[in-house]
Motif scaffolding. Structure first.
Motif, short mmCIF file in Angstrom:
data_model
loop_
_atom_site.label_atom_id
_atom_site.label_comp_id
_atom_site.label_asym_id
_atom_site.label_seq_id
_atom_site.Cartn_x
_atom_site.Cartn_y
_atom_site.Cartn_z
N GLY A 37 43.25 62.95 -31.29
CA GLY A 37 41.98 63.65 -31.55
C GLY A 37 40.81 62.90 -30.94
N ASN A 38 40.82 61.58 -31.02
CA ASN A 38 39.75 60.78 -30.41
C ASN A 38 39.76 60.93 -28.89
OD1 ASN A 38 38.92 59.88 -32.89
ND2 ASN A 38 40.01 57.94 -32.77
N MET A 39 40.96 60.96 -28.29
CA MET A 39 41.05 61.14 -26.84
C MET A 39 40.51 62.50 -26.43
SD MET A 39 44.72 59.48 -25.69
CE MET A 39 44.93 60.78 -24.53
N ASN A 40 40.82 63.52 -27.22
CA ASN A 40 40.37 64.87 -26.90
C ASN A 40 38.85 64.97 -26.97
OD1 ASN A 40 40.58 67.51 -26.20
ND2 ASN A 40 41.21 68.23 -28.21
N SER A 41 38.24 64.38 -28.00
CA SER A 41 36.78 64.45 -28.11
C SER A 41 36.11 63.61 -27.03
CB SER A 41 36.32 64.02 -29.51
OG SER A 41 36.65 62.67 -29.74
N ALA A 42 36.69 62.47 -26.68
CA ALA A 42 36.12 61.64 -25.61
C ALA A 42 36.23 62.35 -24.26
CB ALA A 42 36.83 60.29 -25.55
N SER A 43 37.34 63.03 -24.04
CA SER A 43 37.53 63.77 -22.80
C SER A 43 36.52 64.91 -22.69
CB SER A 43 38.96 64.32 -22.75
OG SER A 43 39.14 65.15 -21.64
N THR A 44 36.33 65.65 -23.77
CA THR A 44 35.36 66.75 -23.76
C THR A 44 33.95 66.22 -23.56
OG1 THR A 44 36.79 68.02 -25.23
CG2 THR A 44 34.50 68.72 -25.09
N GLU A 45 33.65 65.09 -24.18
CA GLU A 45 32.31 64.50 -24.02
C GLU A 45 32.06 64.10 -22.56
OE1 GLU A 45 29.88 60.67 -25.72
OE2 GLU A 45 31.32 61.66 -27.04
N THR A 46 33.07 63.59 -21.89
CA THR A 46 32.93 63.23 -20.47
C THR A 46 32.65 64.47 -19.63
OG1 THR A 46 34.43 61.37 -20.75
CG2 THR A 46 34.12 62.17 -18.51
N LEU A 47 33.35 65.56 -19.91
CA LEU A 47 33.15 66.80 -19.17
C LEU A 47 31.75 67.36 -19.42
CD1 LEU A 47 36.61 68.50 -19.81
CD2 LEU A 47 35.87 67.32 -17.74
N VAL A 48 31.28 67.30 -20.65
CA VAL A 48 29.94 67.80 -20.99
C VAL A 48 28.88 66.96 -20.28
CG1 VAL A 48 28.27 68.01 -22.89
CG2 VAL A 48 30.61 68.84 -23.17
N TYR A 54 25.09 67.64 -13.54
CA TYR A 54 25.03 68.65 -12.50
C TYR A 54 23.81 69.54 -12.67
CZ TYR A 54 25.98 72.63 -9.58
OH TYR A 54 25.85 73.62 -8.64
N LEU A 55 23.57 70.00 -13.89
CA LEU A 55 22.42 70.88 -14.13
C LEU A 55 21.11 70.16 -13.88
CD1 LEU A 55 23.54 72.81 -17.34
CD2 LEU A 55 23.40 73.69 -15.01
N PHE A 70 24.39 77.89 -19.92
CA PHE A 70 24.97 77.71 -18.60
C PHE A 70 26.46 77.43 -18.76
CE2 PHE A 70 20.57 76.51 -17.92
CZ PHE A 70 20.27 77.12 -16.72
N CYS A 71 27.26 78.05 -17.93
CA CYS A 71 28.69 77.74 -17.86
C CYS A 71 28.98 77.23 -16.46
CB CYS A 71 29.55 78.95 -18.18
SG CYS A 71 29.43 79.46 -19.91
N VAL A 72 29.37 75.98 -16.37
CA VAL A 72 29.64 75.33 -15.09
C VAL A 72 31.15 75.14 -14.99
CG1 VAL A 72 29.16 73.33 -13.64
CG2 VAL A 72 27.45 74.10 -15.28
N THR A 73 31.77 75.69 -13.96
CA THR A 73 33.22 75.55 -13.82
C THR A 73 33.57 74.11 -13.47
OG1 THR A 73 33.22 76.14 -11.48
CG2 THR A 73 33.54 77.95 -13.06
N LEU A 74 34.78 73.73 -13.83
CA LEU A 74 35.26 72.39 -13.51
C LEU A 74 35.37 72.19 -12.01
CD1 LEU A 74 38.00 71.92 -16.26
CD2 LEU A 74 35.61 71.21 -16.31
N GLU A 75 35.63 73.28 -11.28
CA GLU A 75 35.73 73.22 -9.83
C GLU A 75 34.40 72.75 -9.22
OE1 GLU A 75 37.44 76.07 -6.34
OE2 GLU A 75 36.04 76.99 -7.75
N LEU A 77 32.14 70.89 -10.67
CA LEU A 77 31.95 69.48 -11.00
C LEU A 77 32.81 68.57 -10.13
CD1 LEU A 77 31.76 69.83 -14.89
CD2 LEU A 77 29.87 69.69 -13.25
N VAL A 78 34.03 69.01 -9.83
CA VAL A 78 34.90 68.22 -8.95
C VAL A 78 34.38 68.23 -7.53
CG1 VAL A 78 37.23 68.13 -7.94
CG2 VAL A 78 36.96 68.48 -10.40
N ASN A 79 33.97 69.40 -7.04
CA ASN A 79 33.46 69.51 -5.66
C ASN A 79 32.19 68.71 -5.44
OD1 ASN A 79 35.59 71.17 -5.01
ND2 ASN A 79 34.42 73.06 -5.22
N ASN A 80 31.40 68.51 -6.49
CA ASN A 80 30.16 67.75 -6.38
C ASN A 80 30.34 66.27 -6.70
OD1 ASN A 80 27.70 69.56 -5.77
ND2 ASN A 80 28.98 70.76 -7.15
N GLY A 81 31.57 65.85 -6.90
CA GLY A 81 31.87 64.43 -7.12
C GLY A 81 31.56 63.91 -8.51
N LEU A 82 31.30 64.79 -9.46
CA LEU A 82 31.00 64.35 -10.83
C LEU A 82 32.27 64.13 -11.64
CD1 LEU A 82 27.97 66.68 -11.43
CD2 LEU A 82 27.91 64.21 -11.14
N LEU A 83 33.35 64.76 -11.24
CA LEU A 83 34.65 64.57 -11.87
C LEU A 83 35.69 64.38 -10.77
CD1 LEU A 83 34.65 67.37 -14.60
CD2 LEU A 83 34.31 64.93 -14.97
#
Length: 133
Positions: A37-48, A54-55, A70-75, A77-83
């Motif tokens: 559960g901690n890994m999942n919340s940390a992972s989501t926080e990184t994505l947010v 990006y915004l 705003f809904c920003v696709t993961l694609e 974020l990856v294409n812009n080098g943030l993930l």
């Protein structure tokens, strides 16, 4: 005189080990579920955080009203080098689809901060503005 353990002594040791394992095993499993559960919340926080960056950098937020979602696709974020892709779902261990999964950020114009980040598919998130490319 023979040396060794009697059957009663061996059974007593086995019973003691079984009791100890019955006490310890549930707490060990509980720790595993807490860490997942901690890994999942940390992972989501990184994505947010990546979506917020990006915004801040790429969208003129001044033209939007308070509480724009705003809904920003993961694609994006990856294409812009943030993930760095591929991005794995912590619960399933499988790679997420970068085009259909997105982060929803609510922009509050009065305080100029983003919050309320959620991870989900573009169809399940409430998007005022979809950023897909």
């Amino acid at each position: 005189m023979k040396r060794g353990f009697t059957l009663i002594e061996l059974l007593a040791v086995i019973v003691i080990i079984a009791l100890i394992s019955l006490i310890a095993f549930p707490s060990i499993l509980n720790q595993f579920s807490k860490s997942r559960g901690n890994m999942n919340s940390a992972s989501t926080e990184t994505l947010v955080n990546a979506a917020e960056l990006y915004l801040d950098s790429n969208v003129n937020l001044q033209k939007y009203k308070t509480d724009t979602n705003f809904c920003v696709t993961l694609e994006v974020l990856v294409n812009n080098g943030l993930l760095k892709g591929p991005i794995k779902n912590v619960e399933t261990g499988k790679n997420m689809d970068l085009k259909t999964n997105a982060i929803q950020i609510t922009y509050h114009a009065d305080t100029k901060v983003m919050n309320g980040g959620k991870l989900g598919g573009l169809t399940s998130l409430t998007c005022t503005e979809k950023i897909t490319s």
